[in-house]
Design an enzyme around this catalytic site. Structure first.
Site, PDB file in Angstrom:
ATOM      1  N   GLU A 114     -52.527   3.319 -16.017  1.00  0.00           N
ATOM      2  CA  GLU A 114     -52.441   4.545 -15.244  1.00  0.00           C
ATOM      3  C   GLU A 114     -52.666   5.757 -16.150  1.00  0.00           C
ATOM      4  O   GLU A 114     -52.561   5.641 -17.379  1.00  0.00           O
ATOM      5  CB  GLU A 114     -51.067   4.650 -14.572  1.00  0.00           C
ATOM      6  CG  GLU A 114     -50.829   3.567 -13.537  1.00  0.00           C
ATOM      7  CD  GLU A 114     -49.527   3.727 -12.776  1.00  0.00           C
ATOM      8  OE1 GLU A 114     -49.248   2.888 -11.927  1.00  0.00           O
ATOM      9  OE2 GLU A 114     -48.790   4.713 -13.040  1.00  0.00           O
TER      10      GLU A 114
ATOM     11  N   ASN B 134     -50.936   8.311 -17.047  1.00  0.00           N
ATOM     12  CA  ASN B 134     -49.857   8.715 -17.958  1.00  0.00           C
ATOM     13  C   ASN B 134     -49.098   7.528 -18.550  1.00  0.00           C
ATOM     14  O   ASN B 134     -48.112   7.722 -19.264  1.00  0.00           O
ATOM     15  CB  ASN B 134     -48.873   9.637 -17.228  1.00  0.00           C
ATOM     16  CG  ASN B 134     -49.515  10.949 -16.829  1.00  0.00           C
ATOM     17  OD1 ASN B 134     -50.201  11.586 -17.636  1.00  0.00           O
ATOM     18  ND2 ASN B 134     -49.333  11.345 -15.583  1.00  0.00           N
TER      19      ASN B 134
ATOM     20  N   GLY C 110     -50.524   4.387 -20.362  1.00  0.00           N
ATOM     21  CA  GLY C 110     -51.525   3.458 -20.884  1.00  0.00           C
ATOM     22  C   GLY C 110     -50.851   2.221 -21.427  1.00  0.00           C
ATOM     23  O   GLY C 110     -50.686   1.209 -20.738  1.00  0.00           O
TER      24      GLY C 110
ATOM     25  N   ILE D 179     -77.075   0.922 -43.165  1.00  0.00           N
ATOM     26  CA  ILE D 179     -78.213   0.165 -43.701  1.00  0.00           C
ATOM     27  C   ILE D 179     -79.521   0.644 -43.084  1.00  0.00           C
ATOM     28  O   ILE D 179     -80.559   0.725 -43.758  1.00  0.00           O
ATOM     29  CB  ILE D 179     -78.000  -1.345 -43.474  1.00  0.00           C
ATOM     30  CG1 ILE D 179     -76.879  -1.852 -44.405  1.00  0.00           C
ATOM     31  CG2 ILE D 179     -79.289  -2.137 -43.714  1.00  0.00           C
ATOM     32  CD1 ILE D 179     -76.426  -3.266 -44.125  1.00  0.00           C
TER      33      ILE D 179
ATOM     34  N   GLY E 287     -81.449   6.837 -41.733  1.00  0.00           N
ATOM     35  CA  GLY E 287     -81.743   7.815 -40.688  1.00  0.00           C
ATOM     36  C   GLY E 287     -82.143   7.163 -39.373  1.00  0.00           C
ATOM     37  O   GLY E 287     -81.817   7.666 -38.294  1.00  0.00           O
TER      38      GLY E 287
ATOM     39  N   GLU F 179     -57.636  -3.381 -23.396  1.00  0.00           N
ATOM     40  CA  GLU F 179     -56.718  -4.522 -23.288  1.00  0.00           C
ATOM     41  C   GLU F 179     -55.702  -4.553 -24.430  1.00  0.00           C
ATOM     42  O   GLU F 179     -55.372  -5.601 -24.977  1.00  0.00           O
ATOM     43  CB  GLU F 179     -57.483  -5.845 -23.189  1.00  0.00           C
ATOM     44  CG  GLU F 179     -58.243  -5.968 -21.879  1.00  0.00           C
ATOM     45  CD  GLU F 179     -58.698  -7.379 -21.554  1.00  0.00           C
ATOM     46  OE1 GLU F 179     -57.963  -8.334 -21.839  1.00  0.00           O
ATOM     47  OE2 GLU F 179     -59.798  -7.505 -21.010  1.00  0.00           O
TER      48      GLU F 179
ATOM     49  N   THR G 289     -54.451  -1.526 -27.538  1.00  0.00           N
ATOM     50  CA  THR G 289     -54.996  -0.919 -28.754  1.00  0.00           C
ATOM     51  C   THR G 289     -54.656  -1.767 -29.978  1.00  0.00           C
ATOM     52  O   THR G 289     -53.795  -2.648 -29.936  1.00  0.00           O
ATOM     53  CB  THR G 289     -54.410   0.485 -28.955  1.00  0.00           C
ATOM     54  OG1 THR G 289     -52.982   0.361 -29.127  1.00  0.00           O
ATOM     55  CG2 THR G 289     -54.702   1.385 -27.755  1.00  0.00           C
TER      56      THR G 289
END
Length: 379
Positions: free
Chosen positions: A127, A129, A131, A337, A340, A363, A365
């Site tokens: 939800e 608020n 987690g 590796i 750029g 699922e 942290t």
């Protein structure tokens, strides 16, 4: 534990590679750019048995175990982490919850549609608020005759908009009571049940993530999974298996990033020789290969234990923690590796880099995995 790939694993890996070459690679960057969820791909995966890998054949599934399941997710994720994530969420969470905890009548009703890929499943625990603090969820289900009335919202829900059915955990008792939450099966189209905002994500962009919103949503009591109050306990058991799938997802992304970097290092020449000849690059590749191998062993050990019916609370957390962190490190070195070119969308390195990070969050942290591991080893 057998460390050599079985005939089933070899068959599944080749099937997924062939499928990916035909149905995923040609359009995956288009889906990534537009954040399109390619629903038709998952219907096709269902035809191959990959939307019901763990579902017994009596319910229309493939009837395989976790070792084969890990192989399928890893091979898909080497191609596109978004597809691997959605396949894993469908199998482990929605389908897995029904398979592990639903009544026989509920299994007969829902598993054939989910295992065939005809229906796509969602699973609602998180939800806005709450987690990692799921015990304090605010989505409530109030008993009303032969129904429960749900009000509240879930977020970060895979397939929240497209899914045909969702397993949702809501509070049926006091806040903070782990025995006061209940799991419900809710079909798309139920009045009062709708998808909210779709998330605009860094990576895994072809895997749909939205809110679920419940407004006086009436759910018949026959749609309760197991006993009233057992929803959170069921969810924790589902997540033990789900963490193995995220470890497999992480492993696949890491393997894809490594193979792309390895090939590029042999083809890219500087100072009249391939850059793989330089120790700075070759040592990076050595570290990447070693960490991937370690992650693979942890992941397949957890899968093997799960297949043997053993408790995998500790092992799945270790596999998920290590494989997800390895995925991020390998993807990061892959970009380095490529130099750029690794920062451009002309090469695959940047997509692996963006996709990998979610594995350390979804699922549970990395910090929650460490908490699970610490509790287990300090008993």
């Amino acid at each position: 534990m057998e460390l050599v790939a079985t005939e089933n694993q070899t068959m599944i890996a080749q099937m997924v590679r062939d499928f990916g070459a035909q149905h995923i690679k040609p359009r995956m960057m288009e889906w990534d750019e537009s954040q399109e969820f390619p629903k038709e791909v998952f219907h096709k995966l269902g035809e191959l048995g990959l939307m019901g890998v763990l579902v017994p054949q009596e319910y229309g599934g493939a009837g395989f175990g976790y070792v084969e399941y890990v192989t399928a997710i890893a091979e898909l994720s080497k191609i596109d982490g978004s597809i691997g994530l959605s396949m894993a969420a469908h199998n482990s969470l929605c389908t897995g919850h029904i398979l592990q905890h639903a009544s026989e009548e509920q299994k007969q009703k829902y598993l054939p549609k989910l295992a065939s890929g005809e229906w796509i499943g969602a699973w609602g625990l998180t939800e806005p608020n709450t987690g990692s603090d799921a015990g304090n969820m605010r989505t409530v289900a109030i008993e009303d005759g032969d129904h429960y009335v749900l009000n509240g919202a879930k977020n970060f829900i895979t397939h929240g908009k497209t899914g045909n059915v969702a397993v949702v955990i809501a509070r049926t008792g006091e806040v903070g009571d782990s025995r006061a939450m209940t799991a419900f099966i809710i079909e798309r189209g139920t009045p009062g049940f709708e998808a909210g905002r779709k998330e605009d994500k860094l990576g895994m962009r072809a895997s749909e993530t939205t809110e679920l919103i419940f407004t006086d949503c009436r759910i018949p009591k026959e749609n309760v999974i197991g006993k009233v109050g057992d929803g959170f306990v069921q969810a924790l058991k589902v997540l033990d298996g789900g963490r193995i799938s995220i470890a497999a997802l992480s492993l696949g992304i890491a393997q894809g990033a490594y193979e792309a970097a390895l090939q590029y290092s042999k083809e890219r020449h500087q100072f009249n020789q391939p850059i793989s000849n330089f120790q700075g690059i070759s040592f990076k590749l050595a570290d990447m290969a070693t960490e991937i191998e370690a992650a693979s062993l942890l992941t397949y050990r957890a899968a093997d234990m799960k297949d043997r019916g053993l408790n995998v609370n500790l092992e799945s957390a270790m596999a998920k923690l290590y494989a997800s962190e390895v995925s991020v490190r390998v993807a990061n070195e892959g970009v380095q590796i490529f130099g750029g070119y690794g920062y451009t969308k002309d090469y695959p390195a940047e997509k692996y880099y963006r996709d990998a990070k979610l594995c350390t969050i979804g699922e549970g942290t990395s910090e929650i995995q460490k908490l699970v591991i610490a509790r287990a080893i300090l008993k």
